[in-house]
Design an enzyme around this catalytic site. Structure first.
Site, PDB file in Angstrom:
ATOM      1  N   LYS A 121     -92.708  -4.835  -9.938  1.00 37.96           N
ATOM      2  CA  LYS A 121     -93.085  -6.245  -9.803  1.00 37.96           C
ATOM      3  C   LYS A 121     -92.413  -6.895  -8.593  1.00 37.96           C
ATOM      4  CE  LYS A 121     -93.142 -10.463 -12.647  1.00 37.96           C
ATOM      5  NZ  LYS A 121     -92.831 -10.963 -14.002  1.00 37.96           N
ATOM      6  N   GLU A 147     -95.329 -18.009 -15.915  1.00 33.65           N
ATOM      7  CA  GLU A 147     -94.483 -17.639 -17.068  1.00 33.65           C
ATOM      8  C   GLU A 147     -93.881 -18.864 -17.777  1.00 33.65           C
ATOM      9  OE1 GLU A 147     -91.900 -14.818 -15.188  1.00 33.65           O
ATOM     10  OE2 GLU A 147     -93.529 -13.359 -14.989  1.00 33.65           O
ATOM     11  N   ASP A 198     -97.482 -10.162 -20.788  1.00 33.93           N
ATOM     12  CA  ASP A 198     -96.327 -10.505 -19.969  1.00 33.93           C
ATOM     13  C   ASP A 198     -95.993  -9.240 -19.176  1.00 33.93           C
ATOM     14  OD1 ASP A 198     -93.852 -11.002 -18.890  1.00 33.93           O
ATOM     15  OD2 ASP A 198     -92.840 -11.432 -20.792  1.00 33.93           O
ATOM     16  N   ASP A 229     -84.984 -19.045 -17.708  1.00 30.57           N
ATOM     17  CA  ASP A 229     -85.435 -17.672 -17.998  1.00 30.57           C
ATOM     18  C   ASP A 229     -84.449 -16.659 -17.405  1.00 30.57           C
ATOM     19  OD1 ASP A 229     -86.675 -15.197 -18.107  1.00 30.57           O
ATOM     20  OD2 ASP A 229     -88.614 -15.909 -17.402  1.00 30.57           O
TER      21      ASP A 229
END
Ligand code: AMP
Length: 618
Positions: A87, A187, A23, A211
């Site tokens: 990211k 994800e 992850d 999330d």
């Protein structure tokens, strides 16, 4: 030499070794595997430490790189050399991120707003791909240290909304870190797998994955049909998460103690101290009614009730995103059968309750929300390794397919391990004014330069009407049908001219050939990516020289003599740098040229705007 077998179904090299699930998060990253004995997914961690590795990279003056908890310490003390949230930059141009430019405390290069962003640390320039590769390298090293075996294969997760370029960037980062990236997985899909969803045959289900992490919020609605995950919709807020909850607590204490924004800004020790205590308070309040701590002789305290009232509007914001996602998915809330919670911030009871009330059902929160995505990635890795025989493997492409772009680079349209049938389209444009044709060369393989890959086909898209460079929009689409035939089509969208060709990518290719190509791509990954970076820097430099020249010819009247001389000098310096294979040198010369031209480019822009206004009747 050790014999290595290849799994034709997955296109992966098969050695008796572990495939890890990774992850790669905005705030934290981690690695998970399927435990060889228990067959259960576990997150890897050293004794007495967390499985989470902060996604932070610090560069010291000597060029030494540290990643993770160690690097995090420099966030406030050495912000210019400490990179977080890399990211957020993956596959992005400066235009994409300029609205949030203030968020980054390090230098994000803003000269060429269209091409991919770079980060400057001292005299070095890093792409987000390189930055992410540092994190992946650290994760790989940790995993190897814990498992006492080399780790070279991984499944990496990305947000469901990541586009093609962002997924490719993530693959490249893996490659650069010495990892054979078997698949990029969404994800929310990984989180669902960790809850055992989508693993049974004949299962048909609509689920929501909520999330809420440290800095981002995502809601995804997925449909599972016979083990295939389809993303029906995604929504969210890329700048909303646990950090904001910490911030409201800090603000609460600032009001209480009469601390101003300026004071906080100037006093790093105070701001860091308050922020750390706020996060501590927040976490504590997830299982207690009130928090209090001594801070430099003052008592910082907050009750759960107060905290919940402070974050209510933030929670409401996430629910509004849920409303939008459900609307876009075209399913009714009542049809959503399962809700999965992901991200550390979903530990907050008020968040759980709000989501449960919204979807009108209990939520799944049994798996550690920080680890659930990595655990799911490990399950996916295990399936790809062929260890999970109950799970059906779909037909996939064993090698990547793409076309040649500027400087002989391979631009992958269909990455290897993609399920077939599949269709992908991407837009390209011309390099020269009045260019009437465009050559489309199709290649297969994993190397960055087409010369190292296998040429499959080539054709010319002709009769493009004369237009300035960059104006035509040529859409190249790749379609692989269920029989594995690849149809390549190129269409100029403004004029409608089009041409197509069909090939059989696997024709004449033995298993050994595929194996050899994969092995070579891993051996050469580092050199390949370095060459790509140089080719890209040179292309960018050439384009900037060309635009500057065009600009000067058109706008010479607004450029002063000294400016002209300085520009000519900077152009010459860049020209010289282009003859050398040094990407940092090229980028620094591009930066210098842009610094010089920026003022008169702005003047030209102002002149154009005021000209346009003059012509307007009000
Ligand atoms: P992630 O990005 O998923 O790793 O989430 C990290 C975020 O979760 C950070 O903002 C943490 O402060 C937050 N977090 C971790 N544990 C808790 C907890 N027990 N209660 C509230 N927030 C938490």
């Amino acid at each position: 030499m050790a014999k290595i077998a290849i799994n034709i179904a997955t296109g992966s090299l098969q050695q008796a070794e572990m495939i890890v699930g990774i992850d790669l998060g905005t705030t934290n990253s981690l690695v998970a595997i399927i435990h060889p004995e228990t067959k259960k997914p576990i997150a890897l961690k050293e004794h007495n430490s967390s499985s989470l590795v902060p996604s932070v990279i610090h560069f010291d003056e000597l060029g030494n790189i540290t990643v993770g908890e160690e690097a995090k310490k420099f966030l406030e003390t050495d912000p210019a050399n400490t990179i977080f949230s890399a990211k957020r930059l993956m596959g992005k141009s400066y235009n994409d991120i300029k609205q949030n430019a203030n968020f980054f405390t390090y230098k994000v290069i803003d000269d060429d707003t269209e091409s991919l962003v770079k980060v400057q640390v001292g005299s070095k320039f890093y792409s987000p791909i390189e930055l992410s590769s540092f994190i992946l390298k650290e994760l790989k090293a940790r995993a190897e240290h814990i498992l006492k075996t080399p780790v070279t294969k991984a499944v990496i997760t990305v947000p469901a909304y990541f586009n093609d370029a962002q997924r490719q960037a993530t693959r490249d980062a893996g490659k650069l870190a010495g990892l054979d990236v078997l698949r990029i997985v969404n994800e929310p899909t990984a989180a669902s797998l960790a809850y055992g969803l989508g693993l049974a045959a004949d299962e048909e289900k609509t689920i929501a994955v909520y999330d809420l992490g440290g800095g981002t919020f995502d809601i995804s609605i997925l449909k599972i049909t016979n083990g295939i995950f389809e993303v029906l919709s995604t929504n969210g807020d890329t700048y909303l998460g646990g950090d904001d909850f910490d911030r409201v607590i800090v603000e609460h204490w600032m009001t209480e103690f009469g601390i101003t924004e300026d004071e906080l800004h100037l006093n790093k020790e105070l701001s860091q101290g308050l922020r750390l205590r706020a996060e501590e308070a927040k976490k504590y309040l997830s299982s207690n009614e009130s928090f209090s701590v001594d801070f430099n002789g003052d008592n910082l305290s907050i009750t759960k009730e107060k905290f919940e009232s402070l974050i209510q509007s933030l929670i409401d914001k996430t629910l509004q995103c849920c409303v939008n996602a459900v609307k876009d998915s075209k399913v009714a809330i009542s049809e959503i059968e399962t809700v999965v919670m992901v991200g550390g911030s979903t530990r907050i009871p008020a968040v759980k309750k709000a989501v449960s009330d919204f979807f009108n059902q209990p939520v799944h929160d049994e798996v550690n929300p920080d680890e659930v995505v990595a655990l799911g990635a490990a399950i996916q890795a295990d399936i790809l390794a062929g260890n999970n025989k109950d799970f059906l493997l779909l037909d996939i492409t064993p090698l990547s397919l793409g076309i040649e772009t500027m400087g002989g680079l391979m631009d992958v349209l269909i990455p290897r391990n993609s399920k077939i049938p599949t269709k992908v389209g991407r837009q390209y444009t011309t390099q020269k004014d009045g260019q009437g044709s465009m050559r489309i060369s199709v290649f297969q393989g994993e190397r960055d330069l087409v010369k190292d890959n296998r040429r499959l086909a080539e054709f010319n898209l002709t009769s493009i009407p004369g237009m300035p460079a960059g104006f035509p929009k040529v859409e190249v689409s790749f379609l692989i049908n269920a029989d594995g035939i690849l149809v390549i089509k190129a269409k100029e969208l403004r004029s409608g001219v089009e041409q197509s060709i069909e090939v059989k990518p696997q024709y004449g290719l033995t298993d050994e050939d595929v194996e050899k190509m994969l092995l070579e791509s891993i051996t050469h990954a580092k050199d390949d990516i370095a060459i790509r970076a140089i080719v890209e820097a040179k292309t960018e430099g050439e384009q900037i020289l060309e635009t500057t020249e065009k600009f000067l010819t058109k706008n010479s009247h607004i450029v002063s003599q000294p400016e002209m001389i300085a520009t000519a000098q900077a152009m010459q310096n860049l020209q010289l740098a282009l003859t050398m294979d040094d990407k940092d040198l090229i980028h620094s010369k591009i930066e210098e040229l842009n610094e010089i031209t920026r003022p008169f480019a702005e003047r030209a822009m102002d002149a154009a705007v005021s000209g346009a206004l003059k012509g307007k009747t009000v």
